[in-house]
Design a protein around this motif. Structure first.
Motif, PDB file in Angstrom:
ATOM      1  N   GLY A  18       0.834  -1.215   0.000  1.00 36.87           N
ATOM      2  CA  GLY A  18       0.000   0.000   0.000  1.00 36.87           C
ATOM      3  C   GLY A  18       0.860   1.253   0.000  1.00 36.87           C
ATOM      4  N   GLY A  19       1.968   1.198   0.759  1.00 37.26           N
ATOM      5  CA  GLY A  19       2.898   2.331   0.802  1.00 37.26           C
ATOM      6  C   GLY A  19       3.518   2.582  -0.558  1.00 37.26           C
ATOM      7  N   ALA A  22       0.908   4.098  -2.761  1.00 33.47           N
ATOM      8  CA  ALA A  22       0.648   5.493  -2.356  1.00 33.47           C
ATOM      9  C   ALA A  22       1.751   6.425  -2.843  1.00 33.47           C
ATOM     10  CB  ALA A  22       0.516   5.571  -0.835  1.00 33.47           C
ATOM     11  N   PHE A  26       0.674   9.145  -5.509  1.00 34.15           N
ATOM     12  CA  PHE A  26       0.685  10.524  -5.001  1.00 34.15           C
ATOM     13  C   PHE A  26       1.768  11.354  -5.691  1.00 34.15           C
ATOM     14  CE2 PHE A  26      -2.324   9.206  -2.049  1.00 34.15           C
ATOM     15  CZ  PHE A  26      -2.751  10.258  -1.274  1.00 34.15           C
ATOM     16  N   ARG A  46      -6.099  13.856  -4.356  1.00 37.49           N
ATOM     17  CA  ARG A  46      -5.283  13.071  -3.425  1.00 37.49           C
ATOM     18  C   ARG A  46      -6.147  12.429  -2.340  1.00 37.49           C
ATOM     19  NH1 ARG A  46       0.405  16.209  -2.241  1.00 37.49           N
ATOM     20  NH2 ARG A  46       1.421  15.591  -4.163  1.00 37.49           N
ATOM     21  N   VAL A  49      -7.930   9.493  -3.828  1.00 37.94           N
ATOM     22  CA  VAL A  49      -7.012   8.352  -3.992  1.00 37.94           C
ATOM     23  C   VAL A  49      -6.737   7.703  -2.635  1.00 37.94           C
ATOM     24  CG1 VAL A  49      -4.621   7.732  -4.556  1.00 37.94           C
ATOM     25  CG2 VAL A  49      -5.918   9.203  -6.090  1.00 37.94           C
ATOM     26  N   ALA A  50      -6.511   8.530  -1.605  1.00 36.05           N
ATOM     27  CA  ALA A  50      -6.213   8.000  -0.265  1.00 36.05           C
ATOM     28  C   ALA A  50      -7.373   7.152   0.249  1.00 36.05           C
ATOM     29  CB  ALA A  50      -5.922   9.146   0.700  1.00 36.05           C
ATOM     30  N   LEU A  53      -7.598   3.925  -1.658  1.00 33.44           N
ATOM     31  CA  LEU A  53      -6.560   2.974  -1.232  1.00 33.44           C
ATOM     32  C   LEU A  53      -6.948   2.275   0.074  1.00 33.44           C
ATOM     33  CD1 LEU A  53      -3.192   4.843  -1.976  1.00 33.44           C
ATOM     34  CD2 LEU A  53      -3.979   2.701  -2.984  1.00 33.44           C
ATOM     35  N   TRP A  57      -7.721  -1.576   0.498  1.00 35.64           N
ATOM     36  CA  TRP A  57      -6.908  -2.339   1.451  1.00 35.64           C
ATOM     37  C   TRP A  57      -7.817  -3.170   2.372  1.00 35.64           C
ATOM     38  CZ3 TRP A  57      -5.635  -2.769   6.714  1.00 35.64           C
ATOM     39  CH2 TRP A  57      -4.371  -3.287   6.990  1.00 35.64           C
TER      40      TRP A  57
ATOM     41  N   PHE B 126       6.945   5.783   4.165  1.00 33.64           N
ATOM     42  CA  PHE B 126       6.671   4.354   3.964  1.00 33.64           C
ATOM     43  C   PHE B 126       7.998   3.604   3.839  1.00 33.64           C
ATOM     44  CE2 PHE B 126       2.818   6.381   2.396  1.00 33.64           C
ATOM     45  CZ  PHE B 126       1.851   5.645   3.060  1.00 33.64           C
ATOM     46  N   ILE B 132       5.540  10.651   1.267  1.00 35.34           N
ATOM     47  CA  ILE B 132       4.666  11.567   0.532  1.00 35.34           C
ATOM     48  C   ILE B 132       4.339  12.755   1.427  1.00 35.34           C
ATOM     49  CG2 ILE B 132       3.644   9.962  -1.126  1.00 35.34           C
ATOM     50  CD1 ILE B 132       1.346   9.511   0.803  1.00 35.34           C
TER      51      ILE B 132
END
Lengths: 75, 330
Positions: A18-19, A22, A26, A46, A49-50, A53, A57, B126, B132
């Motif tokens: 996921g990181g 992201a 992003f 953003r 999208v967050a 995600l 998840w 991360f 980010i």
């Protein structure tokens, strides 16, 4: 009991994955120019999208949970 | 870094000793006034003092106040205020039955000191893949973090000694991770958490003499979440707390709504005649971590507690490993 450790490791791997997603996604969402409106649109994109995600998840984790613990859950 | 050693030692000693010394009189006071609850996993009607939150928050406040005397930073003030507010939310819930939305909403409010004092950096790091910058969204991350950590620690407080032992492991794993990431100030202010939880574990372990209650669990969880934000270790903090997050995830994904434990109609765990715990076979009973641990057959309360502790140590190890990976890749 072993399945719980497998599930923990899957959760861990999904956090790492996921990181990665992201950071990739992003990084690409940047305002195409200057201006307040473009900034706001970027932040909204953003946020969308967050949230997507996180929902993705949780959905994926639910599927893995049902698959792993089918017997324990009486399925 | 050497200038941090003496304040660190003093704060850790204060954290441990304050809880260690304050809990027995609190137990006496609560028992004398009949502020007790039954321990449902013991034969007969054993009444246990609750809540232990006041001694936990005393340890947090005293140790962080010591650190504030040395460093006067906004981060410590934010940590104190967030932990204090989380404690208050829990204390209100301990004293009277509140609606199911009270805790989530009030805990979101407990995150406000971090935002108001600007004790955060709006960057989410991360492992391996970088970070980010999310200046606007990060406010939501702060609220989400306090909400999740507070509620998950509260939800794992189901058996004697479990919540406090999980917090000992997660707290020290987070501190070790912050040291590895060379975030020494955050590591320093995080250390009292492990010592507070360790001192409380002395009285909370089986057979419990006191339960932390919502006030204790939320104070520990709120402090943990605040450290994660202040130390920019949100992902690592989540990894160290995975067993508690897993428990909340299993519960929420089976009941599919926000619900208090007292509102559950079908219990996920029952007792055998010799007071061992056994998993419910009812399809409508919520799925919890304990129910899955018990799927292989009945176990004693101590055996289940030990199983959860092993999972916490495993997750703590993963968190420290992740911090090591991040340190290498940075």
């Amino acid at each position: 009991m072993k399945l719980l450790y497998v599930f923990l490791l899957i959760m861990y791997a999904m956090i790492l994955l996921g990181g990665a997603i992201a950071v990739m996604v992003f990084g690409r969402i940047a305002p195409p120019g200057h201006g307040d409106l473009l900034e706001i649109i970027t932040h909204v994109a953003r946020a969308a999208v967050a949230i997507s995600l996180i929902v993705g998840w949780v959905y994926a984790l639910s599927k893995v949970k049902n698959l792993l613990f089918k017997r324990q859950l009486g399925g | 870094m050497t200038e941090l050693i003496i304040p660190g030692i003093i704060a850790c000693a204060v954290a441990f000793l304050a809880v260690y010394a304050a809990t027995p009189p609190l137990i006496g006071y609560l028992q004398k006034r009949g502020i007790t609850v039954p321990d449902v996993n013991k034969p007969g009607k054993v009444m246990i003092a609750r809540p232990g939150g006041p001694s936990i928050i005393l340890g947090i406040m005293a140790s962080e106040a010591v650190l504030y005397l040395f460093f006067q930073s906004n981060e410590i003030l934010a940590l104190l205020a967030t932990s204090g507010l989380a404690f208050l939310v829990g204390y209100i819930d301990d004293a009277r039955i509140m609606g199911r939305w009270f805790k989530p909403l009030a805990l979101a409010g407990a995150a406000s000191p971090i935002l108001l004092l600007g004790a955060y950096d709006p960057v989410l790091a991360f492992p391996m893949f970088g970070q980010i910058e999310i200046p606007v969204l990060y406010g939501g991350v702060v609220i989400f973090m306090i909400l999740i950590t507070g509620n998950t620690v509260n939800s794992i407080d189901v058996l004697n000694g479990v919540a406090s032992s999980v917090m000992v492991v997660a707290g020290f794993a987070l501190s070790a991770s912050l040291f590895i990431l060379q975030n020494y100030e955050a590591a320093l202010i995080s250390l009292p958490l492990g010592f507070v939880a360790l001192a409380f574990y002395k009285y909370h372990r089986a057979p419990s003499r006191i339960f932390p209650g919502d006030s204790g669990a939320l104070a520990l969880g709120g402090m943990y979440g605040a450290i994660a934000v202040i130390g920019q270790a949100e992902v690592i903090a989540a990894i160290a707390l995975l067993p508690a997050i897993l428990n909340s995830f299993l519960f929420l994904s089976s009941v599919k709504r926000i619900i208090e434990h007292r509102q559950i109609r079908h219990k996920p765990v029952h007792h055998t005649q010799d007071m061992k715990l056994r998993a419910s076979t009812e399809r409508d009973a919520p799925v919890t971590l304990i129910r899955i641990i018990l799927a292989g057959g009945p176990l004693s309360e101590s055996q289940v507690g030990a199983a959860i502790l092993r999972m916490a140590i495993f997750s703590g190890g993963l968190a420290i490993l992740t911090a090591g990976i991040m340190a290498v890749f940075s």
